[in-house]
Design a protein around this motif. Structure first.
Motif, short mmCIF file in Angstrom:
data_model
loop_
_atom_site.label_atom_id
_atom_site.label_comp_id
_atom_site.label_asym_id
_atom_site.label_seq_id
_atom_site.Cartn_x
_atom_site.Cartn_y
_atom_site.Cartn_z
N THR A 178 0.81 -1.21 0.00
CA THR A 178 0.00 0.00 0.00
C THR A 178 0.85 1.26 0.00
N HIS A 179 2.17 1.10 0.11
CA HIS A 179 3.05 2.27 0.13
C HIS A 179 4.44 1.86 -0.33
N GLU A 180 5.25 2.84 -0.67
CA GLU A 180 6.59 2.56 -1.20
C GLU A 180 7.48 3.79 -1.07
N THR A 181 8.76 3.57 -0.85
CA THR A 181 9.79 4.61 -0.94
C THR A 181 10.85 4.13 -1.92
N MET A 182 11.09 4.92 -2.97
CA MET A 182 12.08 4.57 -3.98
C MET A 182 13.16 5.64 -4.02
N LEU A 183 14.43 5.22 -3.97
CA LEU A 183 15.55 6.14 -4.03
C LEU A 183 16.05 6.31 -5.46
N ALA A 184 16.90 7.30 -5.66
CA ALA A 184 17.32 7.68 -7.02
C ALA A 184 18.06 6.57 -7.75
N ASN A 185 18.72 5.68 -7.00
CA ASN A 185 19.52 4.62 -7.64
C ASN A 185 18.78 3.29 -7.72
N GLU A 186 17.45 3.33 -7.61
CA GLU A 186 16.66 2.10 -7.63
C GLU A 186 15.80 1.98 -8.88
N LEU A 187 16.29 2.50 -9.99
CA LEU A 187 15.60 2.37 -11.27
C LEU A 187 15.82 0.96 -11.83
N PRO A 188 14.97 0.53 -12.76
CA PRO A 188 15.12 -0.82 -13.32
C PRO A 188 16.51 -1.11 -13.88
N VAL A 200 15.10 12.61 -9.14
CA VAL A 200 14.37 12.79 -7.88
C VAL A 200 15.07 11.94 -6.82
N GLU A 201 15.50 12.61 -5.75
CA GLU A 201 16.27 11.90 -4.73
C GLU A 201 15.47 10.81 -4.04
N GLU A 202 14.21 11.13 -3.71
CA GLU A 202 13.36 10.17 -3.02
C GLU A 202 11.92 10.32 -3.49
N THR A 203 11.31 9.20 -3.87
CA THR A 203 9.91 9.17 -4.28
C THR A 203 9.12 8.32 -3.30
N THR A 244 -7.99 7.13 -3.78
CA THR A 244 -7.04 8.24 -3.87
C THR A 244 -5.63 7.76 -3.60
N LEU A 245 -4.71 8.18 -4.46
CA LEU A 245 -3.29 7.86 -4.35
C LEU A 245 -2.51 9.14 -4.09
N GLN A 246 -1.37 8.99 -3.44
CA GLN A 246 -0.53 10.17 -3.17
C GLN A 246 0.94 9.86 -3.46
N TYR A 247 1.62 10.85 -4.04
CA TYR A 247 3.05 10.76 -4.34
C TYR A 247 3.74 11.99 -3.74
N LYS A 248 4.92 11.77 -3.18
CA LYS A 248 5.76 12.87 -2.73
C LYS A 248 7.15 12.69 -3.32
N TYR A 249 7.60 13.71 -4.03
CA TYR A 249 8.90 13.69 -4.70
C TYR A 249 9.81 14.70 -4.00
N THR A 250 10.86 14.20 -3.35
CA THR A 250 11.76 15.05 -2.58
C THR A 250 13.05 15.30 -3.35
N ASN A 251 13.45 16.56 -3.39
CA ASN A 251 14.68 16.98 -4.07
C ASN A 251 14.70 16.55 -5.54
N ASN A 297 17.48 24.16 -13.39
CA ASN A 297 16.99 25.48 -12.98
C ASN A 297 16.59 25.57 -11.52
N GLY A 298 16.77 24.50 -10.76
CA GLY A 298 16.40 24.55 -9.35
C GLY A 298 16.10 23.18 -8.79
N ILE A 299 15.88 23.14 -7.48
CA ILE A 299 15.56 21.91 -6.77
C ILE A 299 14.18 22.10 -6.14
N TYR A 300 13.30 21.14 -6.36
CA TYR A 300 11.92 21.28 -5.94
C TYR A 300 11.47 20.05 -5.15
N ASP A 301 10.47 20.26 -4.30
CA ASP A 301 9.71 19.17 -3.68
C ASP A 301 8.29 19.23 -4.23
#
Length: 425
Positions: free
Chosen positions: A133-143, A246-249, A262-269, A274-278
């Motif tokens: 029901t939830h997940e945290t994925m880091l930048a180096n965890e792509l396929p 994205v550093e952390e999804t 309803t689903l929710q995503y949070k994208y950190t860094n 042109n900039g760094i966003y959350d």
């Protein structure tokens, strides 16, 4: 995945059949459609603070209209453990007022499941997919980084009785489309082989339907990014990349019920040139509509960025329609045989807030953000932008073969979305 599955129940607990049960006082609420249009499956949200509970042990609200029990659910907001919203849908004639009764039950009501979310992951290449029901994925965890696709259907999928979608959680963050031939919820094993492995088995026709949209490096139907100084910024990367921008999804299913998911995503860094966003993204679907609602909030904006919302343009050879008939919304719409291999008629649209709409552009034909019509929207730091994505496939409803029929559906749906139901306690 174990679901919050509801099926219809009636009066034994609604009206207190047990003589030893404390008396629960019902509450009447008036719902008014002040518009001159008919509303079908209009979503209604009533805050918990608006409801009166006499018996604190009867914790489940029941919506009654006349002699009918209306399928409903309670939802909790982000990070809340207690529910704060009662959600259901109702039909209204033009300028109609309906009176509903809120009763309370000690039992959890059960209704037919008409919305759903699906998400699964395997812990290793040889491990079976398990529901999550939830997940945290880091930048180096792509396929390409870990050597395999870890997610069922490349990420979460969600659907209602009309249509389904999926989100590429694997770093791409585009939105794909499932065409449905049935009102039933599709099987839990879509995207999983018989031995529990991740498998692309949804590009072939099944009784429920199939994936019908080519996405490539587009944003799909309703995906988003930013533009600044004519530079497009993709949230995430492509299938050929090994490190995410994205550093952390973080992803979670906020709620899944009979009438609303309803689903929710949070994208950190989110690192761009042109900039760094959350970023916070909330995706919601309710029964009865050929589409979903998306809400995007971005932190770190400096004031010269604009939001871009995508409408994939890979197999479309017909003109883009820009419709401004509605006072609140602008529509970007395509209609063509634009499914895989141009096999079926498919209409797609994005419905955008008119007050924020700045025009549109076409993305390049190549690159990491390509093959999309991009609606350009004004966006302020930490201020949410809400829009809708719509899809009508000919095998879901034969009327969608006709371009004018699809346009009329989207225009009518936009008018319905513009109406606010007046709630009177």
């Amino acid at each position: 995945m174990k679901k919050t599955i509801y099926s219809l129940v009636l009066s034994s607990f609604l009206f207190g059949s047990s003589c030893t049960s404390p008396q629960v006082k019902n509450q009447e609420i008036q719902l008014t459609n002040n518009s001159k249009i008919k509303l079908v499956d209009k979503p209604i949200s009533i805050k918990r603070t608006q409801l009166t509970v006499i018996d604190s042990t009867a914790i489940h609200p029941i919506v009654i209209s006349g002699t009918d029990t209306i399928a409903s659910q309670v939802n909790a907001s982000d990070n809340d453990t207690a529910w704060d919203e009662l959600f259901f849908v109702m039909d209204f004639a033009p300028e109609e007022t309906k009176t509903i009764t809120i009763a309370w039950s000690k039992q959890l009501p059960k209704y037919p499941q008409r919305t759903s979310a699906r998400f699964g992951k395997r812990a290793s290449k040889d491990a079976p997919v398990k529901p999550k029901t939830h997940e945290t994925m880091l930048a180096n965890e792509l396929p390409l980084s870990i050597g395999y696709q870890q997610y069922q259907t490349d990420g979460p999928s969600w659907e209602n009785d009309k249509v389904g979608f999926r989100h590429y959680l694997d770093g791409r963050n585009a939105k794909d489309l499932f065409g449905k031939k049935t009102t039933a919820i599709s099987p839990e094993n879509v995207g999983i082989s018989a031995d529990g492995a991740v498998e692309d088995n949804y590009h072939t026709m099944e009784d429920w339907g199939r994936d019908i949209l080519a996405v490539g490096n587009s944003l799909g139907l309703g995906g988003f990014g930013l533009i600044k100084d004519s530079t497009l910024m993709r949230l995430g990367v492509t299938v050929n990349d090994t490190v995410n921008n994205v550093e952390e999804t973080k992803f979670k299913i906020l709620h899944e019920g009979p009438v609303n998911t309803t689903l929710q995503y949070k994208y950190t860094n989110w690192n761009t040139a042109n900039g760094i966003y959350d970023v916070k993204e909330t995706t919601s679907i309710w029964l009865g509509m050929y589409g979903y609602q998306n809400t995007v909030t971005i932190n770190g904006l400096t004031g010269d960025e604009n939001l871009v919302v995508g409408l994939v343009n890979i197999h479309n050879d017909m003109p883009l329609e820009v419709l401004k008939n509605n006072n609140k919304y602008v529509i970007l719409l395509t209609h063509d045989k634009q499914s895989y291999d141009k096999e079926w008629w498919l209409g797609m649209a994005i419905i955008l807030p008119k007050e924020k709409y700045l025009g549109y552009m076409e993305a390049p034909k190549t690159g990491n953000l390509s093959n999309s019509y991009l609606a350009i929207l004004d966006i302020k730091d930490n201020e949410p932008v809400k829009y809708f994505a719509i899809a009508g496939w000919e095998l879901s409803d034969e009327k969608f073969v006709d371009r004018n029929e699809f346009i009329n559906y989207v225009l009518d749906m936009t008018d319905q979305l513009s109406v606010n139901i007046k709630i009177t306690l």
